[in-house]
Write a protein that holds these residues in place. Sequence first.
Motif, PDB file in Angstrom:
ATOM      1  N   THR A 147     -14.605  78.026   3.018  1.00 42.64           N
ATOM      2  CA  THR A 147     -14.237  78.405   1.709  1.00 42.64           C
ATOM      3  C   THR A 147     -15.392  78.284   0.737  1.00 42.64           C
ATOM      4  O   THR A 147     -16.082  77.789   1.819  1.00 42.64           O
ATOM      5  CB  THR A 147     -13.811  77.257   1.470  1.00 42.64           C
ATOM      6  OG1 THR A 147     -14.302  75.663   1.655  1.00 42.64           O
ATOM      7  CG2 THR A 147     -11.502  76.977   1.634  1.00 42.64           C
ATOM      8  N   PRO A 148     -14.989  79.089  -0.290  1.00 41.11           N
ATOM      9  CA  PRO A 148     -16.485  79.057  -1.765  1.00 41.11           C
ATOM     10  C   PRO A 148     -16.666  77.793  -2.103  1.00 41.11           C
ATOM     11  O   PRO A 148     -16.138  77.112  -2.180  1.00 41.11           O
ATOM     12  CB  PRO A 148     -15.820  80.572  -1.836  1.00 41.11           C
ATOM     13  CG  PRO A 148     -14.536  79.745  -2.134  1.00 41.11           C
ATOM     14  CD  PRO A 148     -13.690  79.481  -0.823  1.00 41.11           C
ATOM     15  N   PHE A 149     -17.702  78.285  -2.639  1.00 42.31           N
ATOM     16  CA  PHE A 149     -18.449  77.013  -3.737  1.00 42.31           C
ATOM     17  C   PHE A 149     -17.780  76.677  -5.261  1.00 42.31           C
ATOM     18  O   PHE A 149     -17.693  76.248  -5.604  1.00 42.31           O
ATOM     19  CB  PHE A 149     -19.680  77.018  -4.164  1.00 42.31           C
ATOM     20  CG  PHE A 149     -20.035  78.174  -5.285  1.00 42.31           C
ATOM     21  CD1 PHE A 149     -20.144  78.034  -6.782  1.00 42.31           C
ATOM     22  CD2 PHE A 149     -19.976  79.434  -5.013  1.00 42.31           C
ATOM     23  CE1 PHE A 149     -20.234  78.830  -7.574  1.00 42.31           C
ATOM     24  CE2 PHE A 149     -20.832  80.777  -6.315  1.00 42.31           C
ATOM     25  CZ  PHE A 149     -20.694  80.119  -7.416  1.00 42.31           C
ATOM     26  N   ASN A 150     -16.999  78.519  -5.473  1.00 38.35           N
ATOM     27  CA  ASN A 150     -16.320  78.378  -7.047  1.00 38.35           C
ATOM     28  C   ASN A 150     -14.662  77.774  -7.461  1.00 38.35           C
ATOM     29  O   ASN A 150     -14.764  77.246  -8.140  1.00 38.35           O
ATOM     30  CB  ASN A 150     -16.392  79.794  -7.843  1.00 38.35           C
ATOM     31  CG  ASN A 150     -15.610  80.875  -6.733  1.00 38.35           C
ATOM     32  OD1 ASN A 150     -15.245  80.421  -5.875  1.00 38.35           O
ATOM     33  ND2 ASN A 150     -14.768  81.392  -7.643  1.00 38.35           N
ATOM     34  N   LYS A 173     -14.113  73.900   6.516  1.00 36.40           N
ATOM     35  CA  LYS A 173     -15.627  74.227   6.286  1.00 36.40           C
ATOM     36  C   LYS A 173     -16.192  74.145   4.799  1.00 36.40           C
ATOM     37  O   LYS A 173     -15.948  75.386   4.353  1.00 36.40           O
ATOM     38  CB  LYS A 173     -16.326  75.280   7.162  1.00 36.40           C
ATOM     39  CG  LYS A 173     -17.429  74.480   7.563  1.00 36.40           C
ATOM     40  CD  LYS A 173     -18.494  75.309   6.819  1.00 36.40           C
ATOM     41  CE  LYS A 173     -18.917  75.580   5.682  1.00 36.40           C
ATOM     42  NZ  LYS A 173     -19.795  75.815   5.064  1.00 36.40           N
ATOM     43  N   GLU A 176     -21.606  74.323   1.011  1.00 37.56           N
ATOM     44  CA  GLU A 176     -22.123  73.172   1.380  1.00 37.56           C
ATOM     45  C   GLU A 176     -23.448  73.055  -0.167  1.00 37.56           C
ATOM     46  O   GLU A 176     -23.538  72.219  -0.549  1.00 37.56           O
ATOM     47  CB  GLU A 176     -23.382  74.203   2.300  1.00 37.56           C
ATOM     48  CG  GLU A 176     -24.255  74.996   2.548  1.00 37.56           C
ATOM     49  CD  GLU A 176     -23.683  76.414   2.055  1.00 37.56           C
ATOM     50  OE1 GLU A 176     -22.450  76.414   1.845  1.00 37.56           O
ATOM     51  OE2 GLU A 176     -24.259  77.791   2.529  1.00 37.56           O
ATOM     52  N   VAL A 224     -11.941  82.785   2.054  1.00 35.63           N
ATOM     53  CA  VAL A 224     -12.543  82.549   1.242  1.00 35.63           C
ATOM     54  C   VAL A 224     -14.250  82.566   0.669  1.00 35.63           C
ATOM     55  O   VAL A 224     -14.189  81.685   1.178  1.00 35.63           O
ATOM     56  CB  VAL A 224     -11.602  81.994   0.447  1.00 35.63           C
ATOM     57  CG1 VAL A 224     -11.949  82.443  -1.192  1.00 35.63           C
ATOM     58  CG2 VAL A 224     -10.188  82.373   0.369  1.00 35.63           C
ATOM     59  N   GLY A 225     -14.875  84.214   0.369  1.00 38.53           N
ATOM     60  CA  GLY A 225     -16.611  83.845   0.127  1.00 38.53           C
ATOM     61  C   GLY A 225     -16.577  85.159  -0.571  1.00 38.53           C
ATOM     62  O   GLY A 225     -15.904  85.814  -0.980  1.00 38.53           O
ATOM     63  N   SER A 226     -17.595  85.870  -0.335  1.00 40.90           N
ATOM     64  CA  SER A 226     -18.046  87.201  -0.624  1.00 40.90           C
ATOM     65  C   SER A 226     -17.380  88.207  -0.047  1.00 40.90           C
ATOM     66  O   SER A 226     -17.758  87.752   1.399  1.00 40.90           O
ATOM     67  CB  SER A 226     -19.630  86.949  -1.025  1.00 40.90           C
ATOM     68  OG  SER A 226     -20.165  86.398   0.552  1.00 40.90           O
ATOM     69  N   ILE A 229     -19.055  88.517   4.040  1.00 42.42           N
ATOM     70  CA  ILE A 229     -19.107  87.947   4.622  1.00 42.42           C
ATOM     71  C   ILE A 229     -17.356  87.711   5.329  1.00 42.42           C
ATOM     72  O   ILE A 229     -17.470  87.296   6.873  1.00 42.42           O
ATOM     73  CB  ILE A 229     -20.116  86.002   4.728  1.00 42.42           C
ATOM     74  CG1 ILE A 229     -21.072  86.337   4.411  1.00 42.42           C
ATOM     75  CG2 ILE A 229     -19.242  84.802   5.447  1.00 42.42           C
ATOM     76  CD1 ILE A 229     -22.477  85.175   3.688  1.00 42.42           C
ATOM     77  N   GLY A 248     -12.364  88.422   0.108  1.00 41.59           N
ATOM     78  CA  GLY A 248     -13.139  88.659  -0.088  1.00 41.59           C
ATOM     79  C   GLY A 248     -14.194  88.445  -2.078  1.00 41.59           C
ATOM     80  O   GLY A 248     -13.137  87.831  -2.768  1.00 41.59           O
ATOM     81  N   CYS A 281     -13.492  84.418  -8.940  1.00 38.69           N
ATOM     82  CA  CYS A 281     -12.587  85.793  -8.414  1.00 38.69           C
ATOM     83  C   CYS A 281     -11.692  87.445  -9.009  1.00 38.69           C
ATOM     84  O   CYS A 281     -11.828  87.907  -9.001  1.00 38.69           O
ATOM     85  CB  CYS A 281     -12.407  85.239  -6.842  1.00 38.69           C
ATOM     86  SG  CYS A 281     -10.793  84.703  -6.689  1.00 38.69           S
ATOM     87  N   GLU A 383     -20.878  92.824  -7.540  1.00 44.84           N
ATOM     88  CA  GLU A 383     -20.097  92.032  -8.525  1.00 44.84           C
ATOM     89  C   GLU A 383     -21.028  90.898  -9.111  1.00 44.84           C
ATOM     90  O   GLU A 383     -22.234  91.314  -8.240  1.00 44.84           O
ATOM     91  CB  GLU A 383     -19.309  91.034  -7.143  1.00 44.84           C
ATOM     92  CG  GLU A 383     -18.594  90.379  -7.860  1.00 44.84           C
ATOM     93  CD  GLU A 383     -17.819  88.533  -6.511  1.00 44.84           C
ATOM     94  OE1 GLU A 383     -18.870  88.655  -5.861  1.00 44.84           O
ATOM     95  OE2 GLU A 383     -16.866  88.151  -7.044  1.00 44.84           O
ATOM     96  N   PHE A 450      -1.144  84.919  -2.831  1.00 43.49           N
ATOM     97  CA  PHE A 450      -2.257  85.441  -3.554  1.00 43.49           C
ATOM     98  C   PHE A 450      -3.179  86.466  -2.927  1.00 43.49           C
ATOM     99  O   PHE A 450      -2.934  85.674  -1.653  1.00 43.49           O
ATOM    100  CB  PHE A 450      -3.691  84.068  -4.354  1.00 43.49           C
ATOM    101  CG  PHE A 450      -4.452  84.754  -4.588  1.00 43.49           C
ATOM    102  CD1 PHE A 450      -4.977  84.049  -5.726  1.00 43.49           C
ATOM    103  CD2 PHE A 450      -5.840  84.882  -3.807  1.00 43.49           C
ATOM    104  CE1 PHE A 450      -5.630  84.618  -6.519  1.00 43.49           C
ATOM    105  CE2 PHE A 450      -6.515  85.563  -4.546  1.00 43.49           C
ATOM    106  CZ  PHE A 450      -6.807  85.084  -5.612  1.00 43.49           C
TER     107      PHE A 450
END
Length: 500
Positions: A147-150, A173, A176, A224-226, A229, A248, A281, A383, A450
């Motif tokens: 997962t992403p930070f946002n 995961k 970080e 989920v992320g950029s 990646i 992404g 996003c 982005e 989603f």
Amino acid sequence: MRDIDHFIDGSTYVGTSGRFSDVMDPNTGEVQARVQLATVGEVDKAVQGAQTAFEEWSGTNPQRRARVLFEFKRLVEANMDELAHLLSSEHGKVIADAKGDIQRGLEVIEFACGIPHALKGEYTWGAGPGIDVYSMRQPLGVVAGITPFNFPAMIPMWMFGVAIAVGNTFVLKPSERDPSVPVRLAELMIQAGAPKGVLNVVHGDKAAVDAILTHPQVHAVSFVGSSDIAHYVYRTGAEHGKRVQAMGGAKNHGIVLPDADMDQVIKDLSGAAFGSAGERCMALPVVVPVGQKTADELRARMVAEIETLRVGVSTDAGAHYGPVVNAAHKARVEGWIQKGVDEGAELVVDGRGFSLQGHEKGYFIGPSLFDHVKPTMDSYREEIFGPVLQIMRADSFEEALALPSKHQYGNGVAIFTQNGRAARDFAARVNVGMVGINVPIPVPVAYHTFGGWKRSAFGDINQHGMEGVRFWTKTKTVTARWPDSELEHSDSSFVIPTMA
Ligand code: NAD
């Protein structure tokens, strides 16, 4: 210094890699903790914990699994304040927005509480002489989420809520950059009655991600992320035989037709472009007014609106948004602002150089507004993920429709109008996955699904709702005949059976 440890097999697990990543306080620019970065062996330990738990958990009836989720929801609600403050302190989003992050995740948990209904399967009585056919959805086994930070609460819950409800066991995961809330969620899941090993959290970087993607006992990966990646995760996971969905990046457009209610548009745009410092996003970083008159009015009113915005520390109840997540991201966003200037866009409001008294080292960026942005500019094509709104002027509905449709990303889009026919036509024709009609951030409710299009998502099954149930299960179809063995013997047949 506080260490943030893994959560494996029902308890805290202190990593042994000796590798850590700093967790910042974006309000102050100071290191507040350090998080473990897992070894391949530690990822394997989490997978083995999940594997052991799978037999009991997948054999637990869906109603009992749902009861654990009901209790989990209650516990998260009971701990909402603590969780929101923790989330806000690592991410930088304001407390009310942090609560929204948790609440949107809980809405997927609420959907998952209805899993007995969603798992009912299909049945055909009498598909042939004495033949019944039924299909059932079975869990995959050990599955994983990256997962992403946002959205450190919502996105993990999108994934593990449904995955666990259908009977899988899970290795998460998280990012970080803000890893504490995911660990608290795993602790609460155990407290809610999930057996140990059902939900594990391993922290880490590329090494941990690769260990998940290549692990033979991990059957599905949700990412989920950029976009770069996401694409890497999709390819690598698929090469290793896994089911993968990888969401992404995004560049969402808001189309404003001349008949739109401009008072509402300005309010909606301001929240959607600058809320959470633009780190969503489903933010609206591009606005496309149709016609020069609409554009001129929108620009003038947006400049006035921006003057009313308050950027502050994330615990400031009066702040509209807080800092971005870290120094590198701040530099990246400011770099894109400079790039826009260099490419010839008009920087109407410059948010760089913003400093908050007493928090000079925090990662704050003021709101920025560009006008006369063109489709060929890199600052439009890529982005930015910061508090930057770009105005792109269009002369017609068709020109406006083409912009999001041709963009490399296709996550969300919104149209603002009072003309139902134009809105309906737009929704049908636009080449984007999620559409808002007078709704600036059209994140679908939990029981819908989603997912974006084009470079916003790799894979073909969306998050949550019934698509989530499909992603986290495999279908088994049974064709059954119960002949009376005394009376009904059939001869061998050497042709494919049909219903003819
Ligand atoms: P990111 O891609 O940097 O990180 C996402 C995850 O990948 C993290 O867990 C990270 O540890 C891991 N990772 C980082 N580098 C890696 C590498 N080289 N190899 C393997 N794994 C790696 O994304 P982020 O900055 O945390 O989040 C912001 C991005 O996520 C934005 O692009 C945003 O649009 C996107 N996002 C998309 C959606 C969506 O649903 N489409 C939702 C939220 C965020």
